[in-house]
Scaffold this active site. Sequence first.
Site, PDB file in Angstrom:
ATOM      1  N   GLY A  13      -6.204  -8.246  -6.489  1.00 29.70           N
ATOM      2  CA  GLY A  13      -5.766  -6.836  -5.857  1.00 29.70           C
ATOM      3  C   GLY A  13      -4.190  -6.740  -6.136  1.00 29.70           C
ATOM      4  O   GLY A  13      -3.873  -7.119  -7.150  1.00 29.70           O
ATOM      5  N   ASP A  61      -1.613  -7.896  -4.880  1.00 22.02           N
ATOM      6  CA  ASP A  61      -0.862  -9.257  -5.264  1.00 22.02           C
ATOM      7  C   ASP A  61      -0.783  -9.405  -6.819  1.00 22.02           C
ATOM      8  O   ASP A  61       0.312  -9.908  -7.286  1.00 22.02           O
ATOM      9  CB  ASP A  61      -1.223 -10.390  -4.442  1.00 22.02           C
ATOM     10  CG  ASP A  61      -0.005 -11.401  -4.049  1.00 22.02           C
ATOM     11  OD1 ASP A  61       0.990 -11.025  -3.922  1.00 22.02           O
ATOM     12  OD2 ASP A  61      -0.611 -12.720  -4.191  1.00 22.02           O
ATOM     13  N   TYR A  73      -9.370  -8.537   2.076  1.00 21.69           N
ATOM     14  CA  TYR A  73      -9.422  -9.064   3.499  1.00 21.69           C
ATOM     15  C   TYR A  73     -10.400  -8.266   4.352  1.00 21.69           C
ATOM     16  O   TYR A  73     -10.574  -8.611   5.658  1.00 21.69           O
ATOM     17  CB  TYR A  73      -7.959  -9.150   4.264  1.00 21.69           C
ATOM     18  CG  TYR A  73      -7.426 -10.591   3.562  1.00 21.69           C
ATOM     19  CD1 TYR A  73      -8.093 -11.421   2.593  1.00 21.69           C
ATOM     20  CD2 TYR A  73      -6.191 -10.966   4.102  1.00 21.69           C
ATOM     21  CE1 TYR A  73      -7.273 -12.469   2.201  1.00 21.69           C
ATOM     22  CE2 TYR A  73      -5.489 -11.942   3.430  1.00 21.69           C
ATOM     23  CZ  TYR A  73      -5.922 -12.744   2.655  1.00 21.69           C
ATOM     24  OH  TYR A  73      -5.000 -14.030   2.375  1.00 21.69           O
TER      25      TYR A  73
HETATM   26  P1  ADP Z   1      -5.937  -7.841   0.871  1.00 21.33           P
HETATM   27  O1  ADP Z   1      -6.301  -9.128   0.500  1.00 21.33           O
HETATM   28  O2  ADP Z   1      -4.658  -7.919   2.105  1.00 21.33           O
HETATM   29  O3  ADP Z   1      -6.895  -7.159   1.534  1.00 21.33           O
HETATM   30  P2  ADP Z   1      -5.982  -6.495  -1.305  1.00 21.33           P
HETATM   31  O4  ADP Z   1      -5.020  -6.484  -2.641  1.00 21.33           O
HETATM   32  O5  ADP Z   1      -7.325  -6.801  -1.541  1.00 21.33           O
HETATM   33  O6  ADP Z   1      -5.451  -7.077  -0.326  1.00 21.33           O
HETATM   34  O7  ADP Z   1      -6.059  -4.892  -1.159  1.00 21.33           O
HETATM   35  C1  ADP Z   1      -4.924  -4.411  -0.529  1.00 21.33           C
HETATM   36  C2  ADP Z   1      -4.974  -2.770  -1.003  1.00 21.33           C
HETATM   37  O8  ADP Z   1      -4.244  -2.819  -1.924  1.00 21.33           O
HETATM   38  C3  ADP Z   1      -6.333  -2.050  -0.983  1.00 21.33           C
HETATM   39  O9  ADP Z   1      -6.248  -0.863  -0.575  1.00 21.33           O
HETATM   40  C4  ADP Z   1      -6.100  -2.162  -2.661  1.00 21.33           C
HETATM   41  O10 ADP Z   1      -7.163  -1.079  -3.332  1.00 21.33           O
HETATM   42  C5  ADP Z   1      -4.758  -1.660  -3.091  1.00 21.33           C
HETATM   43  N1  ADP Z   1      -4.174  -2.029  -4.365  1.00 21.33           N
HETATM   44  C6  ADP Z   1      -4.853  -2.962  -5.412  1.00 21.33           C
HETATM   45  N2  ADP Z   1      -3.998  -2.830  -6.518  1.00 21.33           N
HETATM   46  C7  ADP Z   1      -3.044  -2.107  -6.060  1.00 21.33           C
HETATM   47  C8  ADP Z   1      -1.925  -1.649  -6.800  1.00 21.33           C
HETATM   48  N3  ADP Z   1      -1.744  -1.705  -7.999  1.00 21.33           N
HETATM   49  N4  ADP Z   1      -1.015  -0.717  -5.844  1.00 21.33           N
HETATM   50  C9  ADP Z   1      -1.211  -0.155  -4.781  1.00 21.33           C
HETATM   51  N5  ADP Z   1      -2.515  -0.659  -4.071  1.00 21.33           N
HETATM   52  C10 ADP Z   1      -3.079  -1.472  -4.779  1.00 21.33           C
END
Ligand code: ADP
Length: 183
Positions: free
Chosen positions: A52, A54, A142
């Site tokens: 995601g 991260d 999550y």
């Molecule tokens: P978590 O494990 O905390 O749920 P995720 O990365 O799976 O974290 O998702 C958190 C949010 O970040 C989601 O809404 C996802 O769509 C979003 N997301 C994923 N990639 C990016 C990006 N490059 N920029 C901004 N938001 C993003």
Amino acid sequence: MFAESEDPSCRNESAATLVSMGTIEVVLGDITRQEVDIVVTAANESLLGGGGVDGAVHRAAGPRLAEAGARLAPCEPGKAVATPAFGLAPVKHVIHTVGPVWEGGEHGEDEVLTSCYVESLRLAGELGARSIAFPAIATGIYGFPAERAARIAVQSIRSLPIIDMSRLVAFDQETYEVLTRSV
Ligand code: ADP
């Protein structure tokens, strides 16, 4: 883009302080493309990078981000730590915060998510940041419900107006709409 300061009800004689401290923006986009002092990533406890948002932040910052993260790990849910932003420059720092895994909402998830925003903002304040970009922490892998998470994000930022501008970055249209309704 929606700026809280555009609300005409905010325009009164004392509004200058309100406008310059604690503006909230909502944008649709990629958090790695934001020109801000601090980018927040939704990390996991290892701080080594994951999927995601991260994964995207670690790819953009380069391998030194995981090396710096490893030195500060583990990071408990609700806590936040800062590292340089490396390849994400001109962003100055990445703040790594670990969201709650959604377990139905009765296991302290709201408090942990609030703490993610509050700890990140406090740290950003200590680092002298004027602008910060947040993803929708915990709403992806999550599983935290988007609407409830958006309310917590906005309330937390409003409760601590120490950074001039906080940008909530939605990666999809649905999250964008939920966030704009919450601001
Ligand atoms: P978590 O494990 O905390 O749920 P995720 O990365 O799976 O974290 O998702 C958190 C949010 O970040 C989601 O809404 C996802 O769509 C979003 N997301 C994923 N990639 C990016 C990006 N490059 N920029 C901004 N938001 C993003």
